[in-house]
Scaffold this motif. Structure first.
Motif, mmCIF file in Angstrom:
data_model
loop_
_atom_site.group_PDB
_atom_site.id
_atom_site.type_symbol
_atom_site.label_atom_id
_atom_site.label_comp_id
_atom_site.label_asym_id
_atom_site.label_seq_id
_atom_site.Cartn_x
_atom_site.Cartn_y
_atom_site.Cartn_z
ATOM 1 N N GLU A 22 47.466 27.113 34.006
ATOM 2 C CA GLU A 22 47.073 27.192 35.414
ATOM 3 C C GLU A 22 47.910 28.200 36.194
ATOM 4 O OE1 GLU A 22 46.416 23.470 37.447
ATOM 5 O OE2 GLU A 22 45.691 22.564 35.597
ATOM 6 N N ALA A 23 49.204 28.280 35.879
ATOM 7 C CA ALA A 23 50.067 29.236 36.582
ATOM 8 C C ALA A 23 49.641 30.669 36.264
ATOM 9 C CB ALA A 23 51.527 29.010 36.207
ATOM 10 N N SER A 24 49.292 30.937 35.017
ATOM 11 C CA SER A 24 48.825 32.278 34.643
ATOM 12 C C SER A 24 47.504 32.603 35.327
ATOM 13 C CB SER A 24 48.657 32.385 33.127
ATOM 14 O OG SER A 24 49.888 32.223 32.489
ATOM 15 N N LEU A 25 46.624 31.626 35.415
ATOM 16 C CA LEU A 25 45.347 31.818 36.101
ATOM 17 C C LEU A 25 45.594 32.153 37.567
ATOM 18 C CD1 LEU A 25 42.255 31.684 36.339
ATOM 19 C CD2 LEU A 25 42.479 29.196 36.580
ATOM 20 N N GLU A 26 46.458 31.397 38.204
ATOM 21 C CA GLU A 26 46.777 31.631 39.615
ATOM 22 C C GLU A 26 47.379 33.023 39.816
ATOM 23 O OE1 GLU A 26 47.134 30.571 43.666
ATOM 24 O OE2 GLU A 26 46.385 29.193 42.134
ATOM 25 N N GLN A 27 48.306 33.416 38.947
ATOM 26 C CA GLN A 27 48.933 34.748 39.048
ATOM 27 C C GLN A 27 47.906 35.853 38.847
ATOM 28 O OE1 GLN A 27 51.961 34.520 36.060
ATOM 29 N NE2 GLN A 27 53.503 33.698 37.452
ATOM 30 N N ALA A 28 47.031 35.678 37.876
ATOM 31 C CA ALA A 28 46.001 36.682 37.603
ATOM 32 C C ALA A 28 45.079 36.833 38.808
ATOM 33 C CB ALA A 28 45.210 36.299 36.357
ATOM 34 N N TYR A 29 44.695 35.723 39.394
ATOM 35 C CA TYR A 29 43.828 35.744 40.567
ATOM 36 C C TYR A 29 44.523 36.465 41.726
ATOM 37 C CZ TYR A 29 41.488 33.976 44.743
ATOM 38 O OH TYR A 29 40.859 33.872 45.957
ATOM 39 N N ARG A 30 45.770 36.118 41.972
ATOM 40 C CA ARG A 30 46.509 36.751 43.074
ATOM 41 C C ARG A 30 46.668 38.260 42.841
ATOM 42 N NH1 ARG A 30 48.734 33.026 46.575
ATOM 43 N NH2 ARG A 30 48.884 30.912 45.747
ATOM 44 N N ARG A 31 46.882 38.649 41.595
ATOM 45 C CA ARG A 31 47.024 40.069 41.254
ATOM 46 C C ARG A 31 45.721 40.821 41.580
ATOM 47 N NH1 ARG A 31 49.227 39.197 36.666
ATOM 48 N NH2 ARG A 31 47.301 39.060 35.492
ATOM 49 N N VAL A 32 44.588 40.261 41.179
ATOM 50 C CA VAL A 32 43.304 40.916 41.453
ATOM 51 C C VAL A 32 43.033 40.921 42.958
ATOM 52 C CG1 VAL A 32 40.802 40.735 41.141
ATOM 53 C CG2 VAL A 32 42.331 40.459 39.185
ATOM 54 N N GLN A 33 43.271 39.793 43.620
ATOM 55 C CA GLN A 33 43.029 39.735 45.067
ATOM 56 C C GLN A 33 43.897 40.737 45.821
ATOM 57 O OE1 GLN A 33 40.842 38.849 46.955
ATOM 58 N NE2 GLN A 33 39.871 37.006 46.246
ATOM 59 N N ALA A 34 45.137 40.933 45.365
ATOM 60 C CA ALA A 34 46.016 41.902 46.024
ATOM 61 C C ALA A 34 45.435 43.317 45.932
ATOM 62 C CB ALA A 34 47.408 41.863 45.392
ATOM 63 N N GLN A 35 44.700 43.589 44.869
ATOM 64 C CA GLN A 35 44.118 44.924 44.681
ATOM 65 C C GLN A 35 42.822 45.114 45.458
ATOM 66 O OE1 GLN A 35 43.599 45.128 40.472
ATOM 67 N NE2 GLN A 35 45.762 45.520 40.048
ATOM 68 N N VAL A 36 42.039 44.050 45.613
ATOM 69 C CA VAL A 36 40.691 44.213 46.167
ATOM 70 C C VAL A 36 40.465 43.507 47.498
ATOM 71 C CG1 VAL A 36 39.699 44.522 43.865
ATOM 72 C CG2 VAL A 36 39.705 42.232 44.912
ATOM 73 N N HIS A 37 41.482 42.848 48.036
ATOM 74 C CA HIS A 37 41.266 42.106 49.279
ATOM 75 C C HIS A 37 40.746 43.044 50.367
ATOM 76 C CE1 HIS A 37 41.894 39.544 52.736
ATOM 77 N NE2 HIS A 37 41.897 38.535 51.874
ATOM 78 N N PRO A 38 39.705 42.636 51.075
ATOM 79 C CA PRO A 38 39.099 43.503 52.098
ATOM 80 C C PRO A 38 40.082 43.989 53.161
ATOM 81 C CG PRO A 38 37.647 41.670 51.608
ATOM 82 C CD PRO A 38 38.938 41.409 50.871
ATOM 83 N N ASP A 39 41.137 43.233 53.451
ATOM 84 C CA ASP A 39 42.113 43.666 54.455
ATOM 85 C C ASP A 39 42.783 44.981 54.055
ATOM 86 O OD1 ASP A 39 41.498 41.449 55.915
ATOM 87 O OD2 ASP A 39 43.350 40.355 55.453
ATOM 88 N N ARG A 40 42.917 45.228 52.752
ATOM 89 C CA ARG A 40 43.528 46.476 52.278
ATOM 90 C C ARG A 40 42.630 47.673 52.568
ATOM 91 N NH1 ARG A 40 45.614 47.090 46.604
ATOM 92 N NH2 ARG A 40 46.483 48.879 47.637
ATOM 93 N N PHE A 41 41.356 47.400 52.846
ATOM 94 C CA PHE A 41 40.382 48.472 53.041
ATOM 95 C C PHE A 41 39.864 48.518 54.479
ATOM 96 C CE2 PHE A 41 40.550 47.427 48.612
ATOM 97 C CZ PHE A 41 40.496 48.654 47.977
#
Length: 180
Positions: A22-41
């Motif tokens: 679960e921790a790896s899943l959470e980290q992976a999700y956060r990593r992807v969200q950090a790259q694609v979160h709409p606020d970054r764009f």
């Protein structure tokens, strides 16, 4: 390699396994969200913002499915051509059908004032759920027996629904005023 636009595991760069940390899943999700979160764009053009929004939505969907053991198992089965159809395909082994009837009777009895009985039933249901989860891990990750896994998913679907119903009863019972 599988196209990450169509594969939740690839999108999050995780191995396609039922047993996920679960921790790896959470980290992976956060990593992807950090790259694609709409606020970054926010200052990007409309097309870039729209693409970011689509990737963020895909990441949210992937995370939602992969964090749920039931949804993750169903997703793995369906990826390998084994549909679940849990709502329409209710074929279950006779022993599990008998178990369902017994649990229903025990819940009906508990509704007549047996909180301890309901708590014991909840422990029994949790133990059965743990057994089914272990069976799913073996079927999906070790044996790659997707037909057996699909049957396990249908069983887990019932268990989780019954578990929710039992938890709602216990919560309502706990909130009910007690007479002296």
């Amino acid at each position: 390699m599988t196209d990450p636009r169509h594969d939740h595991f690839a999108l999050l760069d995780l191995p396609p396994r039922f047993a996920l940390d679960e921790a790896s899943l959470e980290q992976a999700y956060r990593r992807v969200q950090a790259q694609v979160h709409p606020d970054r764009f926010a200052l990007a053009g409309a097309a870039e913002r729209r693409v970011a929004m689509q990737w963020a939505a895909r990441a949210n969907e992937a995370f939602r499915i992969l964090r749920s053991p039931l949804a993750r198992a169903a997703y793995l089965c369906e990826r390998h051509g084994q549909p679940i159809d849990a709502e329409s395909n209710t074929a279950m082994p006779a022993g599990f059908l008998m178990q369902q009837m017994q649990w229903r009777e025990e819940l009906d009895e508990a509704r007549s004032g047996g909180r301890e009985a309901a708590q014991a039933l909840a422990r029994e249901v949790e133990a059965r759920r743990d057994e089914v989860l272990a069976r799913l891990a073996g079927a999906l990750d070790e044996r790659h027996d997707y037909a057996d896994a699909a049957a396990g998913v249908r069983e887990l679907h019932f268990i989780d629904r019954f578990r929710d119903e039992l938890a709602a009863f216990l919560d309502a019972d706990a909130a009910a005023p007690r007479g002296h």
